[in-house]
Design an enzyme around this catalytic site. Structure first.
Site, PDB file in Angstrom:
ATOM      1  CG  ASP A  21       3.558 -11.685  -0.267  1.00 18.77           C
ATOM      2  OD1 ASP A  21       3.749 -12.435  -1.251  1.00 18.77           O
ATOM      3  OD2 ASP A  21       2.552 -10.962  -0.166  1.00 18.77           O
ATOM      4  NE  ARG A  35      -3.070   3.515   3.100  1.00 20.89           N
ATOM      5  CZ  ARG A  35      -2.929   2.194   3.273  1.00 20.89           C
ATOM      6  NH1 ARG A  35      -1.854   1.683   3.847  1.00 20.89           N
ATOM      7  NH2 ARG A  35      -3.875   1.380   2.876  1.00 20.89           N
ATOM      8  CG  ASP A  43       0.468 -10.977  -3.569  1.00 18.79           C
ATOM      9  OD1 ASP A  43       1.271 -10.880  -2.633  1.00 18.79           O
ATOM     10  OD2 ASP A  43      -0.736 -10.655  -3.474  1.00 18.79           O
ATOM     11  NE  ARG A  61      -0.240  -1.067   6.266  1.00 19.34           N
ATOM     12  CZ  ARG A  61      -0.045  -2.237   6.872  1.00 19.34           C
ATOM     13  NH1 ARG A  61       0.817  -2.343   7.859  1.00 19.34           N
ATOM     14  NH2 ARG A  61      -0.718  -3.314   6.486  1.00 19.34           N
ATOM     15  CB  THR A  86      -4.341  -6.068   4.738  1.00 21.10           C
ATOM     16  OG1 THR A  86      -3.168  -5.382   5.160  1.00 21.10           O
ATOM     17  CG2 THR A  86      -4.575  -5.830   3.267  1.00 21.10           C
ATOM     18  CB  SER A 110      -1.254 -11.733   1.361  1.00 17.27           C
ATOM     19  OG  SER A 110      -0.160 -11.245   0.685  1.00 17.27           O
ATOM     20  CD  GLU A 144       0.586  -1.534  -3.361  1.00 11.52           C
ATOM     21  OE1 GLU A 144      -0.135  -0.770  -2.729  1.00 11.52           O
ATOM     22  OE2 GLU A 144       0.489  -2.759  -3.285  1.00 11.52           O
ATOM     23  CB  ALA A 145       7.427   1.214  -1.513  1.00 13.01           C
ATOM     24  CG  ASN A 146       3.804  -3.467  -0.703  1.00 11.81           C
ATOM     25  OD1 ASN A 146       3.859  -3.761  -1.889  1.00 11.81           O
ATOM     26  ND2 ASN A 146       2.655  -3.210  -0.089  1.00 11.81           N
TER      27      ASN A 146
HETATM   28  C1  G16 Z   1      -2.272  -6.109   0.007  1.00  8.15           C
HETATM   29  C2  G16 Z   1      -2.608  -5.293  -1.223  1.00  8.15           C
HETATM   30  C3  G16 Z   1      -1.507  -4.299  -1.483  1.00  8.15           C
HETATM   31  C4  G16 Z   1      -1.261  -3.446  -0.260  1.00  8.15           C
HETATM   32  C5  G16 Z   1      -1.042  -4.329   0.981  1.00  8.15           C
HETATM   33  C6  G16 Z   1      -1.018  -3.526   2.250  1.00  8.15           C
HETATM   34  O1  G16 Z   1      -1.105  -6.827  -0.236  1.00  8.15           O
HETATM   35  O2  G16 Z   1      -2.757  -6.159  -2.326  1.00  8.15           O
HETATM   36  O3  G16 Z   1      -1.893  -3.492  -2.569  1.00  8.15           O
HETATM   37  O4  G16 Z   1      -0.158  -2.636  -0.425  1.00  8.15           O
HETATM   38  O5  G16 Z   1      -2.088  -5.260   1.104  1.00  8.15           O
HETATM   39  O6  G16 Z   1      -2.230  -2.836   2.369  1.00  8.15           O
HETATM   40  P1  G16 Z   1      -2.624  -2.012   3.651  1.00  8.15           P
HETATM   41  O7  G16 Z   1      -1.521  -1.043   3.880  1.00  8.15           O
HETATM   42  O8  G16 Z   1      -3.931  -1.355   3.292  1.00  8.15           O
HETATM   43  O9  G16 Z   1      -2.741  -2.984   4.791  1.00  8.15           O
HETATM   44  P2  G16 Z   1      -0.974  -8.354   0.162  1.00  8.15           P
HETATM   45  O10 G16 Z   1       0.336  -8.763  -0.408  1.00  8.15           O
HETATM   46  O11 G16 Z   1      -1.035  -8.419   1.648  1.00  8.15           O
HETATM   47  O12 G16 Z   1      -2.170  -8.993  -0.502  1.00  8.15           O
END
Ligand code: G16
Length: 550
Positions: A284, A504, A288, A513, A508, A69, A379-381
């Site tokens: 992204d 937190r 998604d 963060r 990923t 992603s 999500e805000a992102n």
């Molecule tokens: C993934 C998850 C999202 C999450 C993001 C960041 O997004 O599907 O729900 O907001 O990772 O997660 P974290 O802050 O735990 O790294 P994506 O678009 O990278 O698949």
């Protein structure tokens, strides 16, 4: 029997995909995600887990997506998709972690046997799997490890090719509900485009087309797929102009572009030349997520993120439900701790909708949104969608309406149920949703933006020795461990007007963060970097403190 599990065959195949020593894998927010060259054994084993899941669920088709992603190009990852297109059931994430960490072939077989026995799996059931990957250069080799895993258990396999993550979620659901009353569309890429394009044209029919939408496709798979979708829609309804659409040159994916870059750095992506009056959006790397933006008269960058999309979509849907006279359908919004404080106030106080806050990760938002008749989650992102419950779908599809206005609102709601990819957040489908609403309202991005003003906010990443020591509670808004750190953060927050901050571990990326917001940009940045510095000093920061305000 052809379908029963041959453990010797698994061992033999697994020997070609040995687990590296000294690595501890975790199935995180969006599956396994890390440097691609560490994933061979993991992907092989994810194949095995998918087969077990399919056998457990009466041969339902399970989806597998190979993508990382928003992460840098050298990373990759893999996640499983359950039969209705939702994320893998949480209780099985643990099995994924156990399989990935089995050190030897014998240990691997032991874990498989345990999963089979714990879940009472009938080994003789056939298994059905569909998989896809994004455009990362490491994809083909990982696919081959996956196929070895799937073949070691004699699964039926469909290779869906290079696709966006939401397309894989879509097709997984299509396969499982084909020909039932929940039919979701043709299980093909073409079927996906046709469904979305037809629905979009219905929602905007009779309204003036908006000015072009400039799309930054993060040099990822969203580029070719958006072009294809736009062809199906037709220029007379939507004019999409793509930048960062070079998905074949290595090194470009997500590099200084894409939704994550734009949201985090709060500036235009590389390559964007938009001027005042233009409309723009970023996907992204696996399409998604989506965020919108524009530049104001004085050249200020203005972001319309997932929170703004939730407000826009929620407002439009609530108006349609009211106009259609569909009393008894409740609408709710689901957010995470990253939602801007102003957005939550707007939703609760101005729009009067119930708002829930859950931990980061689509699976959490999705489940919470299922509690409403119509659940809007973002999500805000920029990751989010809208879920229509069975009750809502039935009401919308059986309603007739008395007046012309009611009939029109009902038709639009019906079209929205097709336009929105209800399996998962989908940049292409969300783009059409936003475009459809703005077309209906004949709003500019600035008019949309006027609903409320975001509190200045900042995201900072801190690299630490071990991010797994961070434990949170209260939808990730408070730290339980390292002990004492939350109290120190609270003390910092108390010095800033409208200050809010939380910490937190990412699921990923290998970082912690830090999020902060406050009344002014200066205060917000100061708070963010002070909290980041505290985390760095108190919890094993490495590789240099986050730079500003130390
Ligand atoms: C993934 C998850 C999202 C999450 C993001 C960041 O997004 O599907 O729900 O907001 O990772 O997660 P974290 O802050 O735990 O790294 P994506 O678009 O990278 O698949």
């Amino acid at each position: 029997m052809q379908n029963s599990i041959n453990y010797d065959k698994i061992k033999e195949a697994a020997a070609y995909h040995p687990k590296p020593q000294d690595i501890n894998y975790t199935y995180g927010t969006a599956g396994f995600r890390m440097k691609a060259d560490l994933l061979d054994s993991v992907i092989f084993r994810v194949g095995i887990l998918a087969v077990l899941r399919s056998k457990k669920l009466d041969s339902k088709t399970i989806g597998i997506m190979i993508t990382a992603s928003h992460n840098p190009e050298h990373d990759n990852g893999v996640k499983l998709v359950d039969p209705y297109g939702e994320m893998l059931e949480q209780s099985w994430e643990n099995y994924a972690t156990q399989l990935a960490n089995a050190q030897t072939e014998d240990e691997l077989v032991d874990v498989i046997k345990q999963i089979v026995s714990n879940n009472d799996i009938d080994e003789s059931k056939p298994a059905n799997i569909v998989y896809a990957r994004d455009t990362r250069p490491s994809g083909p080799a990982l696919v081959s490890a996956l196929v070895d895993g799937l073949k070691s258990l004699n699964s039926k396999i469909i290779d869906f090719g290079v696709k966006t993550t939401p397309q894989l979620h879509y097709v997984t659901r299509c396969y499982n509900v084909q020909g039932t009353e929940d039919d979701y569309g043709e299980p093909t890429e073409e079927g996906y485009y046709k469904k979305l394009a037809t629905a979009f044209r219905k929602v905007v029919e009779g309204k003036s087309r908006l000015t072009p939408i400039h799309i930054d496709a993060a040099n990822g798979v969203g580029a070719p797929k958006m072009k294809e979708l736009a062809k199906h829609i037709g220029d007379e309804y939507l004019e999409a102009v793509l930048v960062n659409d070079d998905y074949t040159t290595q090194g470009k994916l997500n590099y200084q572009c894409g939704a994550d870059f734009v949201k985090t750095s709060q500036r235009l992506p590389f390559g964007s030349k938009i001027k005042h009056g233009d409309r723009a959006a970023s996907f992204d790397g696996d399409a998604d997520r989506i965020v919108y933006y524009y530049v104001d008269e004085d050249n200020t960058f203005k972001l319309l993120d997932g929170d703004k999309i939730a407000g826009l979509a929620g407002g439009f849907i609530i108006d349609l439900v009211k106009t259609a006279g569909l009393e008894g359908i409740n609408v709710g919004v689901v957010q995470t701790a990253y939602a801007n404080g102003s957005s939550t106030t707007y939703l609760e106080k101005v729009m009067n909708v119930p708002v829930s806050c859950v931990p980061t990760g689509v699976k959490h938002l999705h489940h919470e949104a299922e509690k409403y008749d119509i659940g809007v989650y973002f999500e805000a992102n920029g990751h989010g969608t809208v879920l229509f419950s069975k009750k809502a779908l039935k009401t919308i599809h059986s309603a007739e309406g008395q007046t012309a206005e009611q009939k029109e609102a009902i038709e639009k709601l019906r079209a929205l149920t097709d336009l929105i990819n209800q399996t998962v957040g989908d940049a292409l489908s969300d783009l059409l949703l936003v475009e459809a609403i703005l077309t209906n309202r004949q709003w500019s991005l600035k008019q949309w933006d006027q609903a409320y003003s975001d509190l200045p906010n900042r995201l900072v990443k801190v690299v630490v020795e071990n991010r797994h020591i961070f434990k949170t509670t209260d939808a990730e808004r408070k730290l339980l461990e390292p002990t004492g750190l939350q109290e120190q953060i609270n003390e910092l927050i108390s010095k800033y007007k409208n200050g809010r901050s939380f910490v937190r571990p990412s699921g990923t990326e290998d970082v912690v963060r830090v999020y902060a917001e406050a009344a002014t940009r200066e205060e917000c940045d100061e708070l963010a970097y002070k909290v980041a510095g505290l985390v760095y000093d108190q919890a094993g920061g490495t590789g240099g403190k986050p730079k500003e305000f130390l």
